[in-house]
Write an enzyme that holds these catalytic residues in place. Structure first.
Site, PDB file in Angstrom:
ATOM      1  N   GLU A 132      36.462  34.893  42.445  1.00 56.97           N
ATOM      2  CA  GLU A 132      36.907  34.687  41.288  1.00 56.97           C
ATOM      3  C   GLU A 132      37.449  34.297  40.717  1.00 56.97           C
ATOM      4  O   GLU A 132      38.600  33.324  40.223  1.00 56.97           O
ATOM      5  CB  GLU A 132      36.432  36.139  40.197  1.00 56.97           C
ATOM      6  CG  GLU A 132      37.559  37.107  40.371  1.00 56.97           C
ATOM      7  CD  GLU A 132      37.166  38.106  41.441  1.00 56.97           C
ATOM      8  OE1 GLU A 132      35.953  37.586  42.772  1.00 56.97           O
ATOM      9  OE2 GLU A 132      37.076  39.518  41.922  1.00 56.97           O
ATOM     10  N   CYS A 140      33.761  41.648  46.841  1.00 57.21           N
ATOM     11  CA  CYS A 140      33.610  42.919  47.471  1.00 57.21           C
ATOM     12  C   CYS A 140      33.353  44.087  47.532  1.00 57.21           C
ATOM     13  O   CYS A 140      32.777  44.432  47.978  1.00 57.21           O
ATOM     14  CB  CYS A 140      36.040  43.044  46.839  1.00 57.21           C
ATOM     15  SG  CYS A 140      36.942  43.504  48.278  1.00 57.21           S
ATOM     16  N   ASP A 147      64.625  44.998  26.078  1.00 55.10           N
ATOM     17  CA  ASP A 147      64.099  45.498  26.912  1.00 55.10           C
ATOM     18  C   ASP A 147      65.036  46.736  27.254  1.00 55.10           C
ATOM     19  O   ASP A 147      65.600  44.794  28.828  1.00 55.10           O
ATOM     20  CB  ASP A 147      63.008  45.139  28.164  1.00 55.10           C
ATOM     21  CG  ASP A 147      61.093  44.616  26.717  1.00 55.10           C
ATOM     22  OD1 ASP A 147      61.240  45.230  26.017  1.00 55.10           O
ATOM     23  OD2 ASP A 147      60.399  43.932  27.759  1.00 55.10           O
ATOM     24  N   HIS A 183      36.733  37.671  47.252  1.00 55.49           N
ATOM     25  CA  HIS A 183      36.858  37.158  45.635  1.00 55.49           C
ATOM     26  C   HIS A 183      36.280  36.247  45.502  1.00 55.49           C
ATOM     27  O   HIS A 183      37.899  35.995  45.232  1.00 55.49           O
ATOM     28  CB  HIS A 183      37.675  37.664  44.906  1.00 55.49           C
ATOM     29  CG  HIS A 183      38.475  39.582  45.139  1.00 55.49           C
ATOM     30  ND1 HIS A 183      38.067  40.567  44.604  1.00 55.49           N
ATOM     31  CD2 HIS A 183      38.594  40.447  46.272  1.00 55.49           C
ATOM     32  CE1 HIS A 183      38.613  41.701  44.167  1.00 55.49           C
ATOM     33  NE2 HIS A 183      38.938  41.654  45.692  1.00 55.49           N
TER      34      HIS A 183
HETATM   35  N1  GLN Z   1      37.972  49.389  47.662  1.00 59.55           N
HETATM   36  C1  GLN Z   1      37.336  48.447  48.775  1.00 59.55           C
HETATM   37  C2  GLN Z   1      38.543  48.152  49.926  1.00 59.55           C
HETATM   38  O1  GLN Z   1      38.931  48.453  50.007  1.00 59.55           O
HETATM   39  C3  GLN Z   1      37.367  47.544  48.099  1.00 59.55           C
HETATM   40  C4  GLN Z   1      38.161  46.894  47.682  1.00 59.55           C
HETATM   41  C5  GLN Z   1      37.499  45.064  46.732  1.00 59.55           C
HETATM   42  O2  GLN Z   1      37.374  45.708  46.043  1.00 59.55           O
HETATM   43  N2  GLN Z   1      38.411  45.282  45.199  1.00 59.55           N
HETATM   44  O3  GLN Z   1      37.599  47.773  51.080  1.00 59.55           O
END
Ligand code: GLN
Length: 552
Positions: free
Chosen positions: A510, A382, A148, A508
């Site tokens: 996860e 989220c 690349d 999050h």
């Molecule tokens: N769009 C939403 C916010 O900015 C949720 C962001 C997300 O799910 N990571 O608050």
């Protein structure tokens, strides 16, 4: 002295370079070494935070709030370490730094060039990981494939590293792919030979070649690669695609890879690799289990990589709950057009993951409505938490008006609104609420029960938040704000009292799930899903008993 192991890719991308590096990291850790990992991405974006998930897959977030490549998720999950800002470097970031220095006048009189200025900055970033973390080994992966154009400065920096820090402190691992020709039923080594030739043209002779293939790799192929590429036979490592992702460290250990690495780097082995716990985990993963279906309602579902950590977190918690999670990938756009609902009939849980922008959000709100009405366990991540709040507000106000100002800036009922410090921002990149923040749990709630702790720290990536002027109204309707920022102002977790398990987190979870430590909120979702399944299908309990009685 820190040792550096460099991973380059050959033939095609997506051969599992990141997983291979992560798996070697696990093996070195099992020998008692401390390990850090770094990904060098040759694209010009400063970070992947502004890229579409369709282009890039998931954006992984570190504790300290770096928006990074999803390979960092593999490193964290396999090696069970936390990475940081220094662990992801891009061409955009390197140039931004060099140009800022040039404007400041740091190079007055000089002509700024790819060599040495850009390559020096790349090397500074590589050393920064070693210096910042003081580890025995740094694994450095270069994105893309050899040849690349955009990766050339990175390759040049890697080449220079050997003379900078010494042959005994550097190791070059080239991960290639052997394509399979069905008509003649054989694997081909020629592309690997070409790719190694290309690598040598840049001045890098690989010490180890990892040959990936979807089929068994005959010994003659290993010998042939060895002969043409000047790599000793024992250092040409066959790596057939593994059915179980987390078994790759075990398979690589069987080839002797980690022994070769410690020998070449003169790493006095602290101990024989101890993989006993890891192998126990693999046995648990391999043990047959009854399936359970969890719907993942997203708008990027065509590309499963966009939800890499969510998928892994579901699998981790599934195994720990004696279930094999089967993910039903449901497109939120379809739900809006009244399609795809038949796929909800045999779900025992729903996850609405994160997302940005208006497209598909009404479908996610409908999925939350469905979960509330049918009492099916729901976990919102989220945006998934935000839609759960919007949905409840629409229900109690009997109106379609409640919304997030992200999707309707003029809404009369901004249940989700922009965080105060987000109003005046001009830049989109790196300006969200990012990284780990503390969250206090309200005793007696499902969240507190799931975690078994009074306070936790979780990773964020969002601009919008729950609007506190709706706390009372939604609270009266049965929503419990079970996780709050320490000052009580930000809603971090919301759950429904009158539901077996309907919980959303503004963070999050996860990103913190590991195969050997499933995340508490995913564990709670799966436990509730199992209960739902047993109530729905009374024969399931019987099947579970039968499966458990089988011997393997
Ligand atoms: N769009 C939403 C916010 O900015 C949720 C962001 C997300 O799910 N990571 O608050």
């Amino acid at each position: 002295m820190t040792k550096f192991i460099f991973f380059t890719g050959g033939v095609v991308s997506s051969v599992g370079k990141g997983v291979t590096a992560a798996a070697l990291g696990r093996l070195l850790k099992a020998r008692g070494f401390t390990v850090m990992a770094q990904k060098l991405d040759p694209y010009i974006n400063v970070d992947p935070g502004t890229m579409s998930p369709y282009q890039h897959g998931e954006v992984f977030v570190t504790e300290d709030g770096a928006e990074t490549d999803l390979d960092l998720g593999h490193y964290e999950r396999f090696i069970d370490i936390n990475l940081n800002q220094a662990s992801n470097v891009t061409t955009g970031g390197v140039y931004a730094e060099v140009i800022a220095r040039e404007r400041r006048g740091d190079y007055l009189g000089g002509t700024i060039q790819v060599i040495p200025h850009i390559t020096n900055e790349i090397k500074r970033c590589i050393h920064a990981v070693a210096d910042k973390n003081g580890v025995d080994v740094v694994l450095v992966e270069v994105g893309g494939t050899v040849g690349d154009i955009e990766s050339l400065p990175f390759m040049e920096a890697l080449r220079q590293m050997r003379s900078d820090v010494g042959r005994e402190n550097t190791l070059y691992v080239h991960v290639t792919f052997l394509p399979y020709i069905g008509a003649s039923n054989e694997l081909k080594t020629k592309p690997t030979q070409h790719s190694v030739r290309e690598l040598r043209g840049i001045g890098i002779q690989p010490d180890v070649i990892i040959a990936r293939a979807d089929h068994d790799i005959p010994k003659e192929h290993i010998n042939k690669i060895s002969l043409f590429c000047d790599v000793r036979q024992e250092a040409v490592i066959p790596a057939k695609t593994s059915e179980i992702l987390y078994n790759i460290p075990v398979l690589l250990a069987e080839t002797g890879l980690d022994q070769i690495v410690v020998d070449r780097l003169g790493l006095a082995s602290k101990q024989e690799p101890d993989l006993s716990i890891w192998k126990g985990m693999i046995e648990e993963i391999r043990r047959p289990k009854p399936p359970i279906r969890i719907g993942l309602v997203g708008k990027y579902v065509e590309l499963h990589d966009a939800y890499m950590s969510v998928r892994e977190a579901l699998y981790h918690a599934g195994h720990a709950n004696n279930r094999k999670v089967e993910i039903e990938w449901i497109h939120s756009n379809d739900l809006e057009r009244d399609k795809g609902w038949e796929r909800f009939t045999d779900l025992d849980g729903v996850v609405v993951p994160g997302g940005f922008g208006e497209r598909g959000v009404e479908g996610k709100i409908l999925a939350a409505k469905w979960a509330r009405e049918t009492q099916v366990p729901y976990l919102g991540l989220c945006l998934g938490m935000q839609v759960m709040c919007i949905e409840l507000a629409r229900y109690i106000l009997n109106s379609d008006e409640p919304n997030s100002t992200e999707f309707d800036s003029q809404t009369e009922h901004p249940v989700i609104s922009l965080m105060p410090d987000q109003h005046e921002l001009a830049d989109m990149g790196g300006t969200m609420r990012l990284g780990a923040y503390p969250c206090e749990l309200v005793p007696g709630t499902k969240a507190a029960q799931a975690y078994g702790e009074a306070a936790v720290s979780e990773r964020h990536r969002h601009r919008w938040e729950f609007n506190n002027s709706y706390r009372d109204r939604l609270g009266e309707a049965g929503m419990v704000f079970s996780g709050l920022s320490p000052n009580g102002r930000l809603v971090e977790i919301a759950e429904l009292a009158d539901h077996p398990f309907m919980l959303g987190s503004q963070f999050h979870p996860e990103f913190k799930s590991r195969p050997n430590h499933p995340h508490p909120l995913f564990m709670a979702l799966l436990a509730a899903a199992v209960e739902h399944q047993e109530a729905r299908l009374p024969q399931v309990e019987r099947i579970v008993e039968q499966v458990n009685e089988l011997e393997f």
